[in-house]
Design a protein around this motif. Structure first.
Motif, PDB file in Angstrom:
ATOM      1  N   ALA A  22      46.884  10.101  17.687  1.00 53.69           N
ATOM      2  CA  ALA A  22      46.825  10.407  16.260  1.00 53.69           C
ATOM      3  C   ALA A  22      47.623  11.664  15.934  1.00 53.69           C
ATOM      4  CB  ALA A  22      45.372  10.576  15.815  1.00 53.69           C
ATOM      5  N   GLY A  23      47.505  12.680  16.779  1.00 57.72           N
ATOM      6  CA  GLY A  23      48.247  13.916  16.555  1.00 57.72           C
ATOM      7  C   GLY A  23      49.746  13.715  16.670  1.00 57.72           C
ATOM      8  N   VAL A  24      50.178  12.965  17.694  1.00 58.73           N
ATOM      9  CA  VAL A  24      51.607  12.705  17.892  1.00 58.73           C
ATOM     10  C   VAL A  24      52.162  11.884  16.732  1.00 58.73           C
ATOM     11  CG1 VAL A  24      53.300  11.510  19.326  1.00 58.73           C
ATOM     12  CG2 VAL A  24      51.494  12.871  20.400  1.00 58.73           C
ATOM     13  N   PHE A  25      51.441  10.837  16.342  1.00 57.14           N
ATOM     14  CA  PHE A  25      51.893   9.976  15.245  1.00 57.14           C
ATOM     15  C   PHE A  25      52.047  10.779  13.956  1.00 57.14           C
ATOM     16  CE2 PHE A  25      50.933   7.314  11.552  1.00 57.14           C
ATOM     17  CZ  PHE A  25      51.884   6.313  11.707  1.00 57.14           C
ATOM     18  N   THR A  26      51.063  11.616  13.654  1.00 56.50           N
ATOM     19  CA  THR A  26      51.110  12.417  12.422  1.00 56.50           C
ATOM     20  C   THR A  26      52.291  13.377  12.440  1.00 56.50           C
ATOM     21  OG1 THR A  26      48.697  12.283  12.253  1.00 56.50           O
ATOM     22  CG2 THR A  26      49.797  13.976  10.940  1.00 56.50           C
ATOM     23  N   ALA A  27      52.530  14.027  13.561  1.00 57.80           N
ATOM     24  CA  ALA A  27      53.656  14.955  13.686  1.00 57.80           C
ATOM     25  C   ALA A  27      54.986  14.230  13.489  1.00 57.80           C
ATOM     26  CB  ALA A  27      53.626  15.652  15.039  1.00 57.80           C
ATOM     27  N   VAL A  28      55.117  13.050  14.078  1.00 55.27           N
ATOM     28  CA  VAL A  28      56.362  12.272  13.932  1.00 55.27           C
ATOM     29  C   VAL A  28      56.587  11.888  12.471  1.00 55.27           C
ATOM     30  CG1 VAL A  28      57.488  10.086  14.520  1.00 55.27           C
ATOM     31  CG2 VAL A  28      56.329  11.412  16.296  1.00 55.27           C
ATOM     32  N   MET A  29      55.520  11.492  11.783  1.00 52.97           N
ATOM     33  CA  MET A  29      55.646  11.149  10.365  1.00 52.97           C
ATOM     34  C   MET A  29      56.146  12.344   9.553  1.00 52.97           C
ATOM     35  SD  MET A  29      54.857   7.969  10.118  1.00 52.97           S
ATOM     36  CE  MET A  29      55.676   7.858  11.729  1.00 52.97           C
ATOM     37  N   ALA A  30      55.677  13.532   9.920  1.00 52.60           N
ATOM     38  CA  ALA A  30      56.080  14.740   9.200  1.00 52.60           C
ATOM     39  C   ALA A  30      57.520  15.142   9.497  1.00 52.60           C
ATOM     40  CB  ALA A  30      55.140  15.893   9.544  1.00 52.60           C
ATOM     41  N   LEU A  31      58.044  14.729  10.648  1.00 49.91           N
ATOM     42  CA  LEU A  31      59.367  15.174  11.088  1.00 49.91           C
ATOM     43  C   LEU A  31      60.503  14.257  10.629  1.00 49.91           C
ATOM     44  CD1 LEU A  31      58.543  16.295  14.735  1.00 49.91           C
ATOM     45  CD2 LEU A  31      59.251  17.781  12.842  1.00 49.91           C
ATOM     46  N   ILE A  32      60.190  13.055  10.172  1.00 47.51           N
ATOM     47  CA  ILE A  32      61.233  12.108   9.771  1.00 47.51           C
ATOM     48  C   ILE A  32      61.545  12.285   8.287  1.00 47.51           C
ATOM     49  CG2 ILE A  32      61.872   9.676   9.578  1.00 47.51           C
ATOM     50  CD1 ILE A  32      60.005   9.099  11.912  1.00 47.51           C
ATOM     51  N   PRO A  33      62.725  12.816   7.951  1.00 51.51           N
ATOM     52  CA  PRO A  33      63.049  13.082   6.545  1.00 51.51           C
ATOM     53  C   PRO A  33      62.968  11.851   5.651  1.00 51.51           C
ATOM     54  CG  PRO A  33      64.636  14.153   8.005  1.00 51.51           C
ATOM     55  CD  PRO A  33      63.797  13.254   8.863  1.00 51.51           C
ATOM     56  N   ALA A  34      63.325  10.692   6.182  1.00 50.71           N
ATOM     57  CA  ALA A  34      63.338   9.471   5.380  1.00 50.71           C
ATOM     58  C   ALA A  34      61.938   9.069   4.911  1.00 50.71           C
ATOM     59  CB  ALA A  34      63.966   8.326   6.173  1.00 50.71           C
ATOM     60  N   LEU A  35      60.900   9.594   5.566  1.00 46.44           N
ATOM     61  CA  LEU A  35      59.535   9.237   5.207  1.00 46.44           C
ATOM     62  C   LEU A  35      58.921  10.180   4.183  1.00 46.44           C
ATOM     63  CD1 LEU A  35      58.075   8.211   8.681  1.00 46.44           C
ATOM     64  CD2 LEU A  35      59.146   6.781   6.930  1.00 46.44           C
ATOM     65  N   LEU A  36      59.655  11.241   3.850  1.00 46.08           N
ATOM     66  CA  LEU A  36      59.157  12.168   2.834  1.00 46.08           C
ATOM     67  C   LEU A  36      58.995  11.431   1.509  1.00 46.08           C
ATOM     68  CD1 LEU A  36      58.495  15.188   2.287  1.00 46.08           C
ATOM     69  CD2 LEU A  36      60.884  15.444   1.531  1.00 46.08           C
ATOM     70  N   ARG A  37      57.895  11.677   0.818  1.00 45.34           N
ATOM     71  CA  ARG A  37      57.570  11.026  -0.451  1.00 45.34           C
ATOM     72  C   ARG A  37      57.426   9.515  -0.292  1.00 45.34           C
ATOM     73  NH1 ARG A  37      61.792  14.570  -1.773  1.00 45.34           N
ATOM     74  NH2 ARG A  37      61.056  16.506  -2.705  1.00 45.34           N
ATOM     75  N   THR A  38      56.771   9.111   0.793  1.00 50.64           N
ATOM     76  CA  THR A  38      56.400   7.716   0.998  1.00 50.64           C
ATOM     77  C   THR A  38      54.951   7.669   1.455  1.00 50.64           C
ATOM     78  OG1 THR A  38      56.954   7.544   3.351  1.00 50.64           O
ATOM     79  CG2 THR A  38      58.770   7.238   1.777  1.00 50.64           C
ATOM     80  N   SER A  39      54.415   6.473   1.580  1.00 49.86           N
ATOM     81  CA  SER A  39      53.035   6.307   2.032  1.00 49.86           C
ATOM     82  C   SER A  39      52.803   6.904   3.410  1.00 49.86           C
ATOM     83  CB  SER A  39      52.678   4.817   2.054  1.00 49.86           C
ATOM     84  OG  SER A  39      52.710   4.261   0.764  1.00 49.86           O
ATOM     85  N   PHE A  40      53.849   6.934   4.242  1.00 51.64           N
ATOM     86  CA  PHE A  40      53.681   7.369   5.628  1.00 51.64           C
ATOM     87  C   PHE A  40      53.454   8.873   5.754  1.00 51.64           C
ATOM     88  CE2 PHE A  40      56.085   3.417   5.801  1.00 51.64           C
ATOM     89  CZ  PHE A  40      55.333   2.695   6.707  1.00 51.64           C
ATOM     90  N   ILE A  41      53.738   9.617   4.693  1.00 53.72           N
ATOM     91  CA  ILE A  41      53.533  11.061   4.748  1.00 53.72           C
ATOM     92  C   ILE A  41      52.092  11.433   4.407  1.00 53.72           C
ATOM     93  CG2 ILE A  41      53.995  11.780   2.357  1.00 53.72           C
ATOM     94  CD1 ILE A  41      55.579  13.277   5.539  1.00 53.72           C
ATOM     95  N   ALA A  42      51.329  10.463   3.883  1.00 44.81           N
ATOM     96  CA  ALA A  42      49.965  10.746   3.429  1.00 44.81           C
ATOM     97  C   ALA A  42      49.089  11.304   4.547  1.00 44.81           C
ATOM     98  CB  ALA A  42      49.337   9.484   2.843  1.00 44.81           C
ATOM     99  N   ILE A  43      49.239  10.783   5.754  1.00 47.13           N
ATOM    100  CA  ILE A  43      48.394  11.216   6.862  1.00 47.13           C
ATOM    101  C   ILE A  43      48.602  12.689   7.200  1.00 47.13           C
ATOM    102  CG2 ILE A  43      50.042  10.612   8.692  1.00 47.13           C
ATOM    103  CD1 ILE A  43      47.647   9.602  10.327  1.00 47.13           C
ATOM    104  N   THR A  44      49.729  13.264   6.782  1.00 47.73           N
ATOM    105  CA  THR A  44      50.024  14.663   7.093  1.00 47.73           C
ATOM    106  C   THR A  44      49.454  15.633   6.061  1.00 47.73           C
ATOM    107  OG1 THR A  44      52.126  14.791   5.868  1.00 47.73           O
ATOM    108  CG2 THR A  44      52.205  13.879   8.098  1.00 47.73           C
ATOM    109  N   VAL A  45      49.005  15.121   4.906  1.00 45.14           N
ATOM    110  CA  VAL A  45      48.613  16.049   3.842  1.00 45.14           C
ATOM    111  C   VAL A  45      47.244  15.782   3.227  1.00 45.14           C
ATOM    112  CG1 VAL A  45      50.964  16.699   3.182  1.00 45.14           C
ATOM    113  CG2 VAL A  45      49.938  14.655   2.187  1.00 45.14           C
ATOM    114  N   THR A  46      46.725  14.568   3.336  1.00 42.48           N
ATOM    115  CA  THR A  46      45.454  14.259   2.681  1.00 42.48           C
ATOM    116  C   THR A  46      44.471  13.625   3.664  1.00 42.48           C
ATOM    117  OG1 THR A  46      46.559  12.271   1.812  1.00 42.48           O
ATOM    118  CG2 THR A  46      46.264  14.113   0.297  1.00 42.48           C
TER     119      THR A  46
END
Length: 287
Positions: A22-46
């Motif tokens: 879970a920690g690795v997946f969340t970090a990867v979601m945060a590091l991929i610029p293309a995922l910014l402002r998409t559903s996949f960024i939700a796990i990093t902030v809420t």
């Protein structure tokens, strides 16, 4: 689903592996610029995805203490790992851990929440009252993400559907009592409808003053300003009291690309390309 919500033999090795994943997946979601402002960024902030993780741990634990310890350890491993992985890639470096302070407090709260949450397995009506704060937090996320979806559709649709489904289906999957399941699903459905209705009657607007638009003579009410595609919002010349000058004010109604067209009193025309996001924009003068 019944196996997922109570049929897993959640050993400590499995929990630790899940926490690391879970920690690795969340970090990867945060590091991929293309995922910014998409559903996949939700796990990093809420909270909503982490609430699901917490519920799954609770439902697959063997006692109140087992639930409390496993919830605590899961978040104690996963949350700092999210920031640790990002450190080498962030301009903030180790300063990134300043954001962990909030999540550390949440981690400490996981112990009592895991302990109390285990009582949901007693299948009593008051178990739904224990679940209700988690549904309300998920509803709060739905409120924000549905608004983001309105502005940036089709982005955020996945997290919107997840939040709506969670609010309705958590009681169905957690409880065996038929009345609790029906009432819980009905309450969740009413909540989802109410949230969506509120959002539809209060569509998001991104209001901004564009001070880098105009010419050396300065703006005045005699200038005319429009957006090439009016569906993106409304533009006007507005006097800014604090600056004692005029500026182009735009109320953006959706994300995307359009042009702002400025006509001077002498008939000259300037065009500016604008890329709009939910709370930011980029503007360049067209040549």
């Amino acid at each position: 689903m019944k196996k997922l919500f109570g049929g897993i033999n959640l050993t400590w090795p499995k929990l630790i592996i899940a926490a690391v994943a879970a920690g690795v997946f969340t970090a990867v979601m945060a590091l991929i610029p293309a995922l910014l402002r998409t559903s996949f960024i939700a796990i990093t902030v809420t909270f909503e995805i982490w609430i699901l993780f917490g519920i799954l741990i609770i439902m697959n634990s063997k006692s109140n203490l087992d639930s409390a310890l496993k919830c605590f350890v899961f978040f104690l491993i996963s949350q700092p790992l999210v920031y640790l992985i990002q450190v080498p890639f962030s301009e903030m470096g180790w300063g990134l851990f300043s954001y962990y302070r909030f999540w550390f407090i949440c981690t400490l709260l996981c112990f009592p929440m895991g302990f109390v949450g285990y009582f949901m397995k007693k299948d009593k009506w008051w178990g739904y009252l224990i679940l209700l704060p988690m549904i309300l937090l998920t509803g709060y996320s739905l409120l924000g993400y549905f608004s983001d979806f309105q502005f940036s559709a089709p982005r955020y649709i996945l997290i919107v559907l997840f939040c709506a489904a969670a609010m309705i289906l958590y009681p169905v999957f957690i409880f065996r009592n038929k009345i609790i399941r029906i009432v819980g699903a009905a309450v969740g459905t009413v909540g989802v409808i109410a949230i969506i209705t509120i959002c539809l009657f209060n569509p998001p607007v991104y209001s901004i003053d564009l001070f880098n638009v105009g010419d050396d003579k300065g703006l005045s009410p005699s200038y005319n300003v429009t957006l090439e595609d009016s569906s993106y919002g409304d533009a006007e010349i507005r006097y800014i009291d604090d600056l004692e000058s005029y500026a182009v004010h735009v109320d953006f109604k959706k994300a995307g690309h359009t042009k702002l067209i400025l006509k001077t009193p002498d008939g000259a025309k300037k065009e500016y390309a604008i890329d709009v996001e939910r709370n930011t924009y980029n503007i360049t003068e067209s040549t």
